[in-house]
Motif scaffolding. Structure first.
Motif, PDB file in Angstrom:
ATOM      1  N   GLU A 136     -10.952  17.819  -2.942  1.00 13.99           N
ATOM      2  CA  GLU A 136     -11.862  16.678  -3.044  1.00 13.99           C
ATOM      3  C   GLU A 136     -11.387  15.618  -2.063  1.00 13.99           C
ATOM      4  O   GLU A 136     -10.203  15.266  -2.038  1.00 13.99           O
ATOM      5  CB  GLU A 136     -11.868  16.122  -4.465  1.00 13.99           C
ATOM      6  N   LEU A 137     -12.303  15.106  -1.244  1.00 12.88           N
ATOM      7  CA  LEU A 137     -11.958  14.199  -0.153  1.00 12.88           C
ATOM      8  C   LEU A 137     -12.443  12.780  -0.415  1.00 12.88           C
ATOM      9  O   LEU A 137     -13.415  12.557  -1.140  1.00 12.88           O
ATOM     10  CB  LEU A 137     -12.573  14.711   1.153  1.00 12.88           C
ATOM     11  N   LYS A 138     -11.768  11.841   0.211  1.00 15.15           N
ATOM     12  CA  LYS A 138     -12.161  10.438   0.077  1.00 15.15           C
ATOM     13  C   LYS A 138     -13.441  10.145   0.845  1.00 15.15           C
ATOM     14  O   LYS A 138     -14.293   9.374   0.389  1.00 15.15           O
ATOM     15  CB  LYS A 138     -11.035   9.535   0.579  1.00 15.15           C
ATOM     16  N   GLN A 187       1.278  20.261   2.476  1.00 15.43           N
ATOM     17  CA  GLN A 187       0.583  20.742   3.668  1.00 15.43           C
ATOM     18  C   GLN A 187      -0.904  20.413   3.698  1.00 15.43           C
ATOM     19  O   GLN A 187      -1.406  19.896   4.701  1.00 15.43           O
ATOM     20  CB  GLN A 187       0.773  22.252   3.841  1.00 15.43           C
ATOM     21  N   VAL A 188      -1.629  20.732   2.632  1.00 19.90           N
ATOM     22  CA  VAL A 188      -3.072  20.483   2.648  1.00 19.90           C
ATOM     23  C   VAL A 188      -3.350  18.990   2.813  1.00 19.90           C
ATOM     24  O   VAL A 188      -4.217  18.583   3.596  1.00 19.90           O
ATOM     25  CB  VAL A 188      -3.740  21.029   1.370  1.00 19.90           C
ATOM     26  N   LYS A 189      -2.610  18.167   2.105  1.00 18.68           N
ATOM     27  CA  LYS A 189      -2.807  16.715   2.200  1.00 18.68           C
ATOM     28  C   LYS A 189      -2.545  16.222   3.618  1.00 18.68           C
ATOM     29  O   LYS A 189      -3.299  15.405   4.158  1.00 18.68           O
ATOM     30  CB  LYS A 189      -1.879  15.997   1.221  1.00 18.68           C
ATOM     31  N   ARG A 190      -1.489  16.714   4.232  1.00 19.80           N
ATOM     32  CA  ARG A 190      -1.142  16.263   5.582  1.00 19.80           C
ATOM     33  C   ARG A 190      -2.114  16.807   6.626  1.00 19.80           C
ATOM     34  O   ARG A 190      -2.386  16.146   7.635  1.00 19.80           O
ATOM     35  CB  ARG A 190       0.294  16.664   5.905  1.00 19.80           C
ATOM     36  N   MET A 191      -2.642  17.989   6.389  1.00 17.68           N
ATOM     37  CA  MET A 191      -3.653  18.527   7.302  1.00 17.68           C
ATOM     38  C   MET A 191      -4.913  17.664   7.271  1.00 17.68           C
ATOM     39  O   MET A 191      -5.505  17.368   8.317  1.00 17.68           O
ATOM     40  CB  MET A 191      -3.985  19.973   6.923  1.00 17.68           C
ATOM     41  N   ILE A 195      -6.781  14.810  10.307  1.00 21.72           N
ATOM     42  CA  ILE A 195      -8.138  14.720  10.859  1.00 21.72           C
ATOM     43  C   ILE A 195      -8.842  13.447  10.376  1.00 21.72           C
ATOM     44  O   ILE A 195     -10.066  13.339  10.438  1.00 21.72           O
ATOM     45  CB  ILE A 195      -8.976  15.970  10.513  1.00 21.72           C
ATOM     46  N   GLY A 196      -8.043  12.495   9.883  1.00 21.08           N
ATOM     47  CA  GLY A 196      -8.579  11.182   9.555  1.00 21.08           C
ATOM     48  C   GLY A 196      -9.238  11.053   8.205  1.00 21.08           C
ATOM     49  O   GLY A 196     -10.051  10.147   7.992  1.00 21.08           O
ATOM     50  N   ASN A 197      -8.890  11.915   7.267  1.00 18.63           N
ATOM     51  CA  ASN A 197      -9.469  11.845   5.932  1.00 18.63           C
ATOM     52  C   ASN A 197      -8.333  11.797   4.908  1.00 18.63           C
ATOM     53  O   ASN A 197      -7.160  11.719   5.275  1.00 18.63           O
ATOM     54  CB  ASN A 197     -10.383  13.050   5.689  1.00 18.63           C
TER      55      ASN A 197
END
Length: 234
Positions: A136-138, A187-191, A195-197
């Protein structure tokens, strides 16, 4: 296997504790009270009881857990509850390890086992076992092509590296499914940050071909047989 070694491995007490328990007539094998703690037993064919309670034995134990948020993927922690600490009798008697940890605020599939070979085959980078995450993204996800070619992020030692290509599937305006074969720190959070999200919710749903049982509530777990585990390790 020696009776005292079996009971010691299953955390029924120290060797001296078990010796005293046998001396006091608290241990039976196939209904017979045992007086020799060094008796050779086959726990897979004999009915062993301690204080009248059957001794649960598995050479290898494989557990699937739905880890909730706020629980640490660890055996011990001085601050937070742990995934291993959620295990109750009889599985709390086994010395299990976690096959691929999840962050404190990440939920979803954990595999716990005392089988070192399975542990290695799941977490070894050479095995390239893909893990699937629901993210889930901001902000809305517009361009994720960089994730599919590799992005520059820091690992757990704060060293920069380029991630291996991820498989990305948008599932909504602010949600997506990501599959990666690595397991670097956050890893997923930093990836996503690269990309700016920003990740606001993260849940692991699969390891290899092993999918989280939808009937497991957060914090619940169940035993798996080896055939089911093979879905994770191929």
């Amino acid at each position: 296997m020696r009776l005292d070694k079996l009971l010691g491995n299953l955390k029924y007490g120290s060797r001296s504790d078990i010796k005293d328990a046998v001396k006091d007539g608290r241990v039976t094998v196939d209904g017979i009270v045992i007086s020799d703690p060094g008796l050779d037993v086959n726990p897979e064919t004999s009915m062993i009881a301690f204080d009248g309670e059957p001794v649960f034995y598995r050479k290898w134990v494989y557990l699937m857990m739905n880890k909730p948020k706020g629980v640490v993927s660890a055996n011990e922690d001085s601050i937070h509850p742990t995934a291993v600490g959620l295990l109750q009798h009889p599985y709390d008697r086994f010395d299990v390890s976690i096959c691929g940890r999840l962050d404190l605020d990440t939920e979803g599939l954990l595999v716990l086992t005392n089988d070192g070979d399975v542990l290695h085959r799941i977490i070894s980078p050479k095995a390239e076992v893909f893990k699937t995450y629901e993210v889930e993204l901001k902000s809305p996800l517009h361009d994720y092509s960089q994730l599919e070619t590799g992005v520059r992020i820091k690992d757990g030692k704060e060293q920069y590296y380029i991630t291996l290509p991820a498989q990305v599937e948008p599932t909504g305006e602010r949600t997506c499914r990501i599959r990666i074969s690595e397991g670097k720190f956050h890893q997923v959070k930093r990836m996503i940050e690269a990309i700016g999200n920003e990740v606001v919710g993260l849940r692991r749903t699969a390891i290899g071909g092993l999918t989280l049982d939808p009937t497991l509530a957060p914090g619940a777990y169940r035993e798996m047989d080896y055939e089911e585990v093979l879905r994770a390790i191929g």
